[in-house]
Scaffold this active site. Structure first.
Site: not given
Ligand code: GLV
Length: 330
Positions: A155, A177, A237-239, A268, A286
């Site tokens: 993205g 995707r 750095i996603a989730r 978390e 985060h």
């Molecule tokens: C941070 O993780 C956000 O989704 O803005």
């Protein structure tokens, strides 16, 4: 009469003041963390909520708060909100896209570099007073320049990371995707679309930037890590939940990959303490979007959405247009 809102966490006073010009605001500048039951209680009789990723907006919360018309999240991710339940309940949901792209990409790149070049590990060693001589193999890491960067989730943040890689003469491969338009691929350092398996096998540095969805739970587990090069780094750095953290800990322990840089974790902030035993991991709480300018822009973006939504206008970052009109905004 002013509409009533809850600002669920502490935020910038100037944003709170802005909201107070439009709404009767219940703030939380003590920054309490509300359980789902406490949140439902606080939201009773409120028209809107300024939420963050720490509030779970569940079907039960939505059901307990029939007056609620808008949930405006200060985050680009919104997996803390049950979107289909909100849509069914006629509650508008918004997020804060775009404003954090470049700052988050900066941080993703920083985590990749810190992990590959063992920045935090060597600093901890120095701080522990262990530095008494230079060594030919002192904290040898792996090169970033000239290497292959694999981005999963191409993205806007993924593309911004790819653009940064131009200055490091990196080759970029990506999985997404769907394939990007060739013009976008060209701007993203001529990124080449590949299958997930090929990416994991080929990349020297794998960066995860996919939005979380239940379908992507543990997208990276033991089998996927086993495909990676022993010299590779993995950056998330996603989730939390996109990576199987227990499998990653096992792989890092056995040095099956060189290292990991993690800004997000399963469960978390109560993350798997096994990470703390490892030296080949860079851990941050985060904070990828956390520059002052960007966090302020995110807070103002969430406020803009809330003001528009409760004013009966379409909020700029509406995630569930199907919800509109189901509930009369008065
Ligand atoms: C941070 O993780 C956000 O989704 O803005």
């Amino acid at each position: 009469m002013k509409k009533k809102i809850l600002v669920a966490r502490e935020i910038f006073p100037e944003v709170l003041e802005r909201l107070a010009q439009h709404f009767e605001v219940e703030a939380n500048q003590q920054d309490q963390i509300f359980s789902e039951a406490e949140l439902a209680k606080k939201l009773a009789g409120k028209d809107g909520v300024f939420s963050t990723l720490s509030e779970r907006i569940s079907p039960a919360v939505l059901q307990a708060c029939p007056d609620l018309q808008a949930v405006c999240n200060m985050a680009v991710g919104y997996n803390n909100i049950d979107l289909s339940a909100a849509t069914a309940a006629g509650v508008l949901v918004t997020n804060t896209p775009e404003v954090l792209n470049e700052t988050t990409a900066d941080f993703g790149f920083a985590l990749m570099m810190a992990t590959a070049r063992r920045v935090t590990e060597s600093e901890q060693w120095l701080r522990a007073g262990k530095w008494d001589r230079w060594r030919f193999d002192g904290f040898m890491g792996n090169d970033v320049h000239g290497s292959t960067l694999g981005i999963i989730g191409m993205g806007r943040i993924g593309q911004a990371i790819a653009r940064r890689s131009m200055g490091f003469d990196m080759q970029v491969i990506y999985h997404n995707r769907s394939r990007l338009d060739p013009a976008l691929e060209a701007r993203a350092n001529n990124a080449r679309y590949v299958g997930r398996e090929e990416l994991l096998k080929t990349a020297d540095h794998v960066v995860l930037v996919v939005p979380y969805s239940p379908a992507l739970h543990h997208m990276i587990g033991a089998a996927e890590i086993a495909l990676m090069k022993p010299s590779a780094t993995l950056v998330n750095i996603a989730r939390g939940g996109v990576v199987d953290d227990a499998a990653l800990i096992a792989a890092l322990k056995e040095k099956r990959i060189a290292g990991a840089g993690l800004d997000v974790f399963e469960n978390e902030p109560a993350f798997n303490r096994g990470f703390l035993e490892l030296s080949n991991v860079v851990l941050t709480p985060h904070i990828a979007s956390s520059s002052r300018n960007t966090r302020l822009a995110m807070a103002n973006c969430a406020a803009d959405n809330l003001i528009a939504a409760l004013d009966g206008r379409q909020p700029p970052n509406l995630l569930n247009p199907d919800s509109a009109g189901k509930k009369q905004v008065q």
